[in-house]
Scaffold this motif. Structure first.
Motif, PDB file in Angstrom:
ATOM      1  N   ARG A  12       0.850  -1.189   0.000  1.00 36.67           N
ATOM      2  CA  ARG A  12       0.000   0.000   0.000  1.00 36.67           C
ATOM      3  C   ARG A  12       0.889   1.243   0.000  1.00 36.67           C
ATOM      4  O   ARG A  12       2.026   1.208   0.466  1.00 36.67           O
ATOM      5  N   ALA A  13       0.368   2.341  -0.521  1.00 37.35           N
ATOM      6  CA  ALA A  13       1.156   3.564  -0.631  1.00 37.35           C
ATOM      7  C   ALA A  13       1.433   4.147   0.748  1.00 37.35           C
ATOM      8  O   ALA A  13       0.573   4.138   1.635  1.00 37.35           O
ATOM      9  N   ALA A  14       2.656   4.668   0.921  1.00 34.72           N
ATOM     10  CA  ALA A  14       3.088   5.261   2.191  1.00 34.72           C
ATOM     11  C   ALA A  14       4.197   6.258   1.905  1.00 34.72           C
ATOM     12  O   ALA A  14       4.815   6.217   0.833  1.00 34.72           O
ATOM     13  N   PRO A  15       4.476   7.167   2.829  1.00 36.18           N
ATOM     14  CA  PRO A  15       5.637   8.062   2.656  1.00 36.18           C
ATOM     15  C   PRO A  15       6.928   7.262   2.455  1.00 36.18           C
ATOM     16  O   PRO A  15       7.014   6.082   2.818  1.00 36.18           O
ATOM     17  N   GLY A  16       7.945   7.911   1.871  1.00 31.01           N
ATOM     18  CA  GLY A  16       9.143   7.210   1.451  1.00 31.01           C
ATOM     19  C   GLY A  16       9.967   6.585   2.556  1.00 31.01           C
ATOM     20  O   GLY A  16      10.816   5.735   2.283  1.00 31.01           O
ATOM     21  N   ASP A  17       9.729   6.968   3.816  1.00 26.58           N
ATOM     22  CA  ASP A  17      10.521   6.402   4.913  1.00 26.58           C
ATOM     23  C   ASP A  17       9.831   5.217   5.569  1.00 26.58           C
ATOM     24  O   ASP A  17      10.223   4.788   6.649  1.00 26.58           O
ATOM     25  N   ARG A  18       8.797   4.676   4.909  1.00 28.71           N
ATOM     26  CA  ARG A  18       8.072   3.558   5.518  1.00 28.71           C
ATOM     27  C   ARG A  18       7.358   2.730   4.462  1.00 28.71           C
ATOM     28  O   ARG A  18       7.210   3.139   3.309  1.00 28.71           O
ATOM     29  N   LEU A  19       6.909   1.564   4.893  1.00 22.24           N
ATOM     30  CA  LEU A  19       6.104   0.666   4.064  1.00 22.24           C
ATOM     31  C   LEU A  19       4.763   0.429   4.740  1.00 22.24           C
ATOM     32  O   LEU A  19       4.673   0.410   5.966  1.00 22.24           O
ATOM     33  N   ILE A  79       5.522  -0.202   8.578  1.00 28.46           N
ATOM     34  CA  ILE A  79       6.900  -0.406   9.012  1.00 28.46           C
ATOM     35  C   ILE A  79       7.651   0.886   8.733  1.00 28.46           C
ATOM     36  O   ILE A  79       7.808   1.279   7.565  1.00 28.46           O
ATOM     37  N   ALA A  80       8.113   1.568   9.760  1.00 31.87           N
ATOM     38  CA  ALA A  80       8.758   2.877   9.615  1.00 31.87           C
ATOM     39  C   ALA A  80      10.274   2.764   9.767  1.00 31.87           C
ATOM     40  O   ALA A  80      10.817   1.690  10.033  1.00 31.87           O
ATOM     41  N   GLY A  81      10.960   3.900   9.582  1.00 31.75           N
ATOM     42  CA  GLY A  81      12.397   3.954   9.772  1.00 31.75           C
ATOM     43  C   GLY A  81      13.203   3.393   8.622  1.00 31.75           C
ATOM     44  O   GLY A  81      14.319   2.899   8.824  1.00 31.75           O
ATOM     45  N   ARG A 104       9.139  -1.864  -2.768  1.00 30.04           N
ATOM     46  CA  ARG A 104      10.076  -0.751  -2.772  1.00 30.04           C
ATOM     47  C   ARG A 104       9.415   0.467  -2.134  1.00 30.04           C
ATOM     48  O   ARG A 104       8.269   0.800  -2.453  1.00 30.04           O
ATOM     49  N   THR A 105      10.135   1.115  -1.232  1.00 36.65           N
ATOM     50  CA  THR A 105       9.627   2.370  -0.678  1.00 36.65           C
ATOM     51  C   THR A 105       9.552   3.411  -1.792  1.00 36.65           C
ATOM     52  O   THR A 105      10.309   3.371  -2.765  1.00 36.65           O
ATOM     53  N   LEU A 106       8.631   4.350  -1.641  1.00 36.24           N
ATOM     54  CA  LEU A 106       8.497   5.405  -2.634  1.00 36.24           C
ATOM     55  C   LEU A 106       9.673   6.374  -2.516  1.00 36.24           C
ATOM     56  O   LEU A 106      10.247   6.548  -1.432  1.00 36.24           O
TER      57      LEU A 106
END
Length: 231
Positions: A12-19, A79-81, A104-106
């Motif tokens: 699912r879509a998430a900010p680049g520092d997380r999944l 999942i962050a960080g 892949r992270t964005l």
């Protein structure tokens, strides 16, 4: 012990520092305990929507104990960080049985160089009854490396919950709940067709009328017991 025939993961879509990962456990009688790893390291993700039954107990078959009804359990975890634009392998499962997802992270920004790309796949109105051969997944899987999407926007009507021209719903809320669950499973369980589209890139979903009722937000008395004055 719950019988889990399938454990399915979709990005699912998430900010680049997380999944963010959508998880579905099918043919289970209770939510499974899950262990998670990212690139082989054990982690504890944040449950944005912890895995739970798609149908509440009051919508299960009358006269049956919840622990005796196989059904779908779904959730969304984060999942962050992490670093942007980096490929990771997420493994999830109960006990020693693991299901893997490469995701892949964005990127943190749209590439500015002319030789770099950020591809967005935009689609809507996927109806499983009109894609019985799974062509949607085949088409996306055949995109070359240069054209493969980094982000998918699902514009709505991905699950035609209410399509009164094809069938008349029973005047039974439990029956409708079971039908809606079957419709979602037909799309999200896979592995082919629409599920393959969901696997191709992290996605964000926008609902449209059929996710509420046919012709939402307008009153639709001709769909009878799938629509009420309250919605």
């Amino acid at each position: 012990k719950a019988l889990i025939m399938d454990l399915v993961l979709h990005p699912r879509a998430a900010p680049g520092d997380r999944l963010q990962v959508w998880i579905g456990a099918f043919q289970a009688t209770h939510a499974p305990g899950l262990t998670w790893t990212v690139d082989g390291a054990a982690i504890e993700p944040v449950g944005l929507r912890p895995i739970t039954s798609a149908r509440t107990d009051d919508l299960l078959p009358a006269g049956q104990a919840p622990e005796a009804v196989p059904r779908a359990f779904t959730g969304v975890y984060e999942i962050a960080g992490l670093q942007p634009d980096t490929l990771h392998t997420v493994s999830v499962g109960p006990g020693g049985t693991q299901t893997q997802l490469s995701i892949r992270t964005l990127p943190s920004a749209i590439p500015a160089d002319l030789d770099q790309w950020f591809n967005v796949l935009l689609l809507s109105c996927h109806h499983a009854a009109e894609d019985r051969r799974g062509l949607s997944g085949i088409i996306v899987s055949q995109l070359g490396a240069l054209l493969r999407p980094q982000l998918t926007i699902l514009g709505g009507d991905q699950v035609y919950l209410v399509l009164p021209t094809l069938m008349n719903f029973r005047d039974d809320e439990r029956w409708r709940a079971e039908k809606f669950e079957r419709d979602y499973i037909a799309n999200w369980r896979g592995p082919d067709g629409y599920a393959a589209v969901l696997d191709s890139a992290p996605s964000v979903s926008i609902p449209d009328d059929h996710e509420y009722w046919n012709n939402f937000p307008h009153p639709s008395p001709f769909i009878q017991n799938a629509w009420t004055q309250d919605g």
